[in-house]
Motif scaffolding. Structure first.
Motif: not given
Ligand code: ZN
Ligand code: ZN
Length: 406
Positions: A56-57, A60, A65, A67, A71, A77, A253, A256-257
């Motif tokens: 996940d991180t 990102l 982005y 993290p 995050y 997520l 993810v 999210y972005v």
């Protein structure tokens, strides 16, 4: 302006193992090697040297982005990834159907990996309220579901009720002394009890017990995370992006972005994923987007399983897909191929070792690297990059960068 395709093979990087080779060195991958030969190569620390990235991180960071700033924790997520619309202030958890006895001792954290009937069981609880906090519970796959607490004055600063192993169901505690954390841990504890009260009486569970199966009689939650909306991809980078992925986390993810998540039938996030369906979706996505993110999970699964031959086979499958896809891409499309971290066969877990990266397209500094692997790419012209440095490079190649100063 040019278009760009970012292909992320999960857990691609590795360490030498079988016959002293890494899976990338052992695999026959003429199409990928051709891109490396005609492109610029390097190594990528998705977070930074010595840090072991989570998927996940690291994603990102790859999307530009930081993290450490953006995050939100895994809960939100995963929830986004299974299609739940989140609102600012929502607290999201990763949850499991589990089996407990009446003294709250855990018999099976996964309720016998229940699949059938899990949708219906979640619906029995979804929509309930505790202290004016709305409960949203959606089943995802097997024993997994997403739990959202929606209401005023909530905090993600609380401990899990899931003990992550054998033992008793834990009581969630606030991690700080704010009223928000106290309130949220109380709601989570009340919810956990409510889930037991409802599920232990559910007809589906009576039937499961009759059939000799474990009842899914409680919901165990972990990984609280607070959701807030962040600057969308298009506003941040100047062009639209689409995501093609199988796994919920990656779709989450991307969502999210602010990428458009394209659902592909047959994209299931395992070795047997339908890569040609995903390749077709890439071509379709380029009709309406300038940037396409394609995620392939199978390499990471093989790494976790310590399956050298499986990882080699997955890489060869990806190579065939790339060979088929490349000539069909719109003229001038940049291809960026990398991983989100290493998952070495010898370790069966993520490691901090950097992953090879290549950028193929017009006006890249072609180096003398002819093979795409961890050792060859170490001498590439991109040098050693950090994940957060990738998007500015892609943006520049695509024609979206401006002179700094004059
Ligand atoms: Zn990963
Ligand atoms: Zn992994």
């Amino acid at each position: 302006m040019a278009q760009a395709l970012l292909i992320v093979c999960d857990g691609l990087g590795d360490l030498p193992s079988k016959n002293g080779k890494t899976p990338l060195q052992a695999a026959k991958k003429p199409n990928i090697d051709r891109l490396a030969k005609k492109g610029a190569t390097g190594l990528l620390y998705t977070i930074s040297p010595g840090i072991i990235p989570g998927s996940d991180t690291s994603h990102l960071a790859l999307f530009g982005y930081e993290p450490e700033k953006f995050y939100p924790g895994r809960g939100p997520l995963e929830a986004l990834g299974i299609g739940i619309e989140l609102r600012d202030g929502d607290i999201a958890f990763r949850s499991n159907f589990a089996t407990v006895d009446k003294d709250m001792n855990i018999i099976d954290r996964r309720a016998g990996r229940i699949e059938e009937g899990a949708d219906e069981l979640a619906k029995l609880i979804d929509g309930k309220e505790i202290d004016t906090v709305k409960i949203i519970l959606k089943h995802s796959t097997q024993h997994r579901c997403a739990l959202i607490l929606r209401g005023d004055g909530l905090s993600a600063n609380i401990t899990d009720v899931d003990p992550h192993g054998a033992g008793k169901v834990l009581k969630s505690e606030p991690i700080d002394s704010t009223p928000e954390a106290r309130k949220t841990s109380k709601v989570l504890n009340d919810f956990t009890k409510l889930s037991y009260d409802i599920l232990s009486k559910a007809e589906i569970n009576t039937r499961r017990e009759r059939e000799g199966k474990l009842p899914a009689n409680i919901i165990l939650s972990r990984g609280a995370g607070a959701y807030r909306r962040i600057q969308p991809f298009k506003e941040r980078h100047g062009f639209s992006a689409a995501c093609i992925a199988g796994g919920a986390l990656y779709k989450g993810v991307a969502k999210y972005v602010g990428m458009d998540v394209i659902e592909v039938k047959g994209a299931i996030g395992t070795f047997n994923t339908d890569l040609s369906a995903k390749a077709k979706a890439v071509l379709e996505a380029f009709k309406t987007h300038e940037f396409v993110f394609l995620h392939i999970k199978g390499t990471d699964n093989a790494g976790h399983d310590g399956d050298f031959d499986g990882k080699v086979a997955m890489i060869e499958k990806i190579d065939a897909m790339i060979g088929d896809l490349t000539p069909k891409l719109p003229e001038g499309t940049y291809i960026i191929l990398t991983g989100d971290h290493s998952t070495p066969i010898s370790l069966k877990r993520h490691s901090s070792d950097p992953t090879p990266i290549l950028i193929y397209g017009k006006n890249v500094r072609v180096d003398d690297v002819e093979k795409f692997d961890e050792i060859s790419c170490a001498r590439g012209s991109l040098g050693h990059l950090r994940g957060i440095e990738l998007m500015p490079i892609i943006k520049d190649k695509m024609g979206h960068a401006h002179v700094y100063g004059s």
